[in-house]
Write a protein that holds these residues in place. Structure first.
Motif, mmCIF file in Angstrom:
data_model
loop_
_atom_site.group_PDB
_atom_site.id
_atom_site.type_symbol
_atom_site.label_atom_id
_atom_site.label_comp_id
_atom_site.label_asym_id
_atom_site.label_seq_id
_atom_site.Cartn_x
_atom_site.Cartn_y
_atom_site.Cartn_z
ATOM 1 N N ILE A 23 -5.731 1.022 -7.484
ATOM 2 C CA ILE A 23 -5.165 0.451 -8.535
ATOM 3 C C ILE A 23 -4.339 -0.929 -8.443
ATOM 4 O O ILE A 23 -4.660 -1.864 -9.045
ATOM 5 N N LEU A 24 -3.468 -0.822 -7.310
ATOM 6 C CA LEU A 24 -2.643 -1.848 -7.278
ATOM 7 C C LEU A 24 -3.478 -2.868 -6.408
ATOM 8 O O LEU A 24 -3.533 -4.161 -6.877
ATOM 9 N N MET A 25 -4.331 -2.442 -5.901
ATOM 10 C CA MET A 25 -5.387 -3.655 -5.000
ATOM 11 C C MET A 25 -6.267 -4.486 -6.150
ATOM 12 O O MET A 25 -6.445 -5.063 -6.009
ATOM 13 N N ALA A 26 -6.671 -3.451 -7.351
ATOM 14 C CA ALA A 26 -7.447 -3.955 -8.350
ATOM 15 C C ALA A 26 -6.419 -5.080 -9.233
ATOM 16 O O ALA A 26 -7.016 -6.246 -9.554
ATOM 17 N N TYR A 27 -5.424 -4.657 -9.409
ATOM 18 C CA TYR A 27 -4.323 -5.586 -9.967
ATOM 19 C C TYR A 27 -4.312 -6.842 -9.256
ATOM 20 O O TYR A 27 -4.377 -7.837 -9.914
ATOM 21 N N ILE A 28 -4.330 -6.838 -7.874
ATOM 22 C CA ILE A 28 -3.836 -8.073 -6.963
ATOM 23 C C ILE A 28 -5.225 -8.890 -7.174
ATOM 24 O O ILE A 28 -4.961 -9.986 -7.431
ATOM 25 N N ASP A 29 -6.497 -8.116 -6.824
ATOM 26 C CA ASP A 29 -7.545 -9.042 -6.952
ATOM 27 C C ASP A 29 -7.658 -9.770 -8.388
ATOM 28 O O ASP A 29 -8.124 -10.797 -8.375
ATOM 29 N N ASP A 30 -7.332 -9.163 -9.464
ATOM 30 C CA ASP A 30 -7.908 -9.656 -10.666
ATOM 31 C C ASP A 30 -6.607 -10.687 -10.923
ATOM 32 O O ASP A 30 -7.121 -11.886 -11.382
ATOM 33 N N ILE A 31 -5.472 -10.357 -10.557
ATOM 34 C CA ILE A 31 -4.418 -11.448 -11.216
ATOM 35 C C ILE A 31 -4.645 -12.780 -10.195
ATOM 36 O O ILE A 31 -4.436 -13.918 -10.584
ATOM 37 N N ALA A 32 -4.972 -12.602 -8.771
ATOM 38 C CA ALA A 32 -5.058 -13.461 -7.859
ATOM 39 C C ALA A 32 -6.471 -14.340 -8.145
ATOM 40 O O ALA A 32 -6.387 -15.767 -8.344
ATOM 41 N N GLY A 33 -7.357 -13.979 -8.743
ATOM 42 C CA GLY A 33 -8.716 -14.571 -9.255
ATOM 43 C C GLY A 33 -8.169 -15.453 -10.595
ATOM 44 O O GLY A 33 -8.918 -16.580 -10.873
ATOM 45 N N ILE A 34 -7.381 -14.935 -11.511
ATOM 46 C CA ILE A 34 -6.727 -15.663 -12.792
ATOM 47 C C ILE A 34 -6.128 -16.904 -12.250
ATOM 48 O O ILE A 34 -6.482 -18.103 -12.544
ATOM 49 N N SER A 35 -5.167 -16.715 -10.938
ATOM 50 C CA SER A 35 -4.450 -17.944 -10.627
ATOM 51 C C SER A 35 -5.388 -18.964 -10.060
ATOM 52 O O SER A 35 -5.401 -20.140 -10.194
ATOM 53 N N ALA A 36 -6.357 -18.500 -9.160
ATOM 54 C CA ALA A 36 -7.404 -19.410 -8.483
ATOM 55 C C ALA A 36 -8.282 -20.303 -9.652
ATOM 56 O O ALA A 36 -8.275 -21.384 -9.248
ATOM 57 N N GLN A 37 -8.807 -19.401 -10.478
ATOM 58 C CA GLN A 37 -9.580 -20.111 -11.699
ATOM 59 C C GLN A 37 -8.767 -20.997 -12.532
ATOM 60 O O GLN A 37 -9.119 -22.187 -12.663
ATOM 61 N N ARG A 38 -7.384 -20.645 -12.783
ATOM 62 C CA ARG A 38 -6.396 -21.732 -13.545
ATOM 63 C C ARG A 38 -6.285 -22.947 -12.865
ATOM 64 O O ARG A 38 -6.371 -24.162 -13.113
ATOM 65 N N HIS A 39 -6.450 -22.739 -11.276
ATOM 66 C CA HIS A 39 -6.122 -23.831 -10.352
ATOM 67 C C HIS A 39 -7.376 -25.025 -10.680
ATOM 68 O O HIS A 39 -7.365 -26.099 -10.562
ATOM 69 N N ALA A 40 -8.576 -24.355 -10.166
ATOM 70 C CA ALA A 40 -9.821 -24.891 -9.988
ATOM 71 C C ALA A 40 -10.361 -25.083 -11.295
ATOM 72 O O ALA A 40 -11.291 -26.262 -11.238
ATOM 73 N N ARG A 41 -10.337 -24.598 -12.313
ATOM 74 C CA ARG A 41 -10.937 -24.832 -13.796
ATOM 75 C C ARG A 41 -12.319 -24.732 -13.341
ATOM 76 O O ARG A 41 -13.204 -25.656 -14.221
ATOM 77 N N ASN A 42 -12.726 -23.985 -12.616
ATOM 78 C CA ASN A 42 -14.195 -23.572 -12.283
ATOM 79 C C ASN A 42 -14.403 -22.012 -11.988
ATOM 80 O O ASN A 42 -13.244 -21.292 -11.463
ATOM 81 N N PRO A 43 -15.566 -21.602 -11.919
ATOM 82 C CA PRO A 43 -15.655 -20.034 -11.307
ATOM 83 C C PRO A 43 -15.343 -19.966 -9.868
ATOM 84 O O PRO A 43 -15.435 -20.892 -9.331
ATOM 85 N N VAL A 44 -14.558 -18.868 -9.737
ATOM 86 C CA VAL A 44 -14.248 -18.606 -8.468
ATOM 87 C C VAL A 44 -14.631 -17.190 -7.763
ATOM 88 O O VAL A 44 -15.106 -16.317 -8.516
ATOM 89 N N VAL A 45 -14.870 -16.995 -6.524
ATOM 90 C CA VAL A 45 -15.078 -15.807 -5.881
ATOM 91 C C VAL A 45 -14.141 -15.482 -4.866
ATOM 92 O O VAL A 45 -13.263 -16.393 -4.342
ATOM 93 N N THR A 46 -13.869 -14.067 -4.501
ATOM 94 C CA THR A 46 -12.852 -13.729 -3.623
ATOM 95 C C THR A 46 -13.693 -13.985 -2.324
ATOM 96 O O THR A 46 -14.701 -13.242 -1.856
ATOM 97 N N ALA A 47 -13.034 -14.664 -1.131
ATOM 98 C CA ALA A 47 -13.615 -15.049 0.142
ATOM 99 C C ALA A 47 -13.009 -13.957 0.973
ATOM 100 O O ALA A 47 -13.894 -13.163 1.886
ATOM 101 N N SER A 48 -11.915 -13.785 0.866
ATOM 102 C CA SER A 48 -11.234 -12.579 1.918
ATOM 103 C C SER A 48 -9.736 -12.155 1.208
ATOM 104 O O SER A 48 -9.258 -12.691 0.520
ATOM 105 N N THR A 49 -9.449 -10.896 1.675
ATOM 106 C CA THR A 49 -8.064 -10.676 1.368
ATOM 107 C C THR A 49 -7.497 -10.260 2.829
ATOM 108 O O THR A 49 -7.902 -9.722 3.608
ATOM 109 N N ASP A 50 -6.198 -10.902 2.760
ATOM 110 C CA ASP A 50 -5.411 -10.631 4.357
ATOM 111 C C ASP A 50 -4.829 -9.360 4.046
ATOM 112 O O ASP A 50 -5.031 -8.501 2.952
#
Ligand code: COA
Length: 170
Positions: free
Chosen positions: A32-59
């Protein structure tokens, strides 16, 4: 492209830790926490890029403390560093005992997102600049982490070549 601040991509999510998100130990499921992490990080990335984003990797995601039922969890993320088409996002999760106010950083993680066009091909992202001390520390360490990721990606590609795609049943 004009640079954007780390703050520009800040995303925050706070939630109660309650069933059905808890396990038989009365603590939050890691998934559940991993899903929260991917979800919120994707929002940050898309806010920055203002374009669609995909997860390339998780450390690595380190679960430093259990997150107890009845506590709250606050997950926070922002873009720390960018290259050409990729963005590093830092995520921090803080658990809070709502009765006592005691808080702990229970998880940290770094994820990499890539901005893509409508055909899924990588496209350039704006640079990011740090302002606070925490952001500067993260920004300075990012190049080294990106180098390690490049090495790990090469190793993963080599490893994948050893495995087929067929199953014993077909
Ligand atoms: C991520 C993806 C778009 C990269 O496309 P690609 O054709 O391999 O492109 P490139 O090799 O040119 O890499 C593009 C950028 O991604 C970065 N990148 C690619 N794979 C990466 C990885 N595993 N970790 C970190 N960065 C990675 C590269 O370093 C490069 O960054 P830069 O442009 O800032 O220098 C592509 O691999 C993909 O679509 N993967 C699946 C994504 C997905 O479905 N995610 C959900 C998980 S189920």
């Amino acid at each position: 492209m004009e640079g954007k601040s780390c703050l520009n991509s800040l995303a925050v999510k706070t939630a109660y830790v309650l069933p059905p998100d808890t396990n038989q130990h009365g603590t939050l499921f890691g998934g559940i926490l991993m899903a929260y992490i991917d979800d919120i990080a994707g929002i940050s990335a898309q806010r920055h890029a203002r374009n669609p984003v995909v997860t390339a990797s998780t450390d690595s995601v380190d679960f430093l403390y259990p997150v107890k039922e009845g506590d709250s969890i606050c997950v926070e993320s922002f873009v720390t560093w960018t290259h050409q088409t990729s963005m590093e996002v830092f995520v921090k999760a803080v658990t809070e005992d709502l009765s006592t106010g005691e808080r702990k950083v229970c998880t940290t993680a770094f994820l990499t997102f890539v901005a893509v066009d409508k055909n899924g091909r990588p496209i350039p992202v704006p640079p990011v600049y740090p302002e606070t001390e925490e952001e500067m520390i993260l920004h300075e360490g990012a190049k080294q982490r990106a180098e390690r990721r490049r090495e790990r990606r090469k190793e993963s590609k080599e490893l994948a070549k050893n495995f087929g795609t067929s199953y014993p049943w077909g």
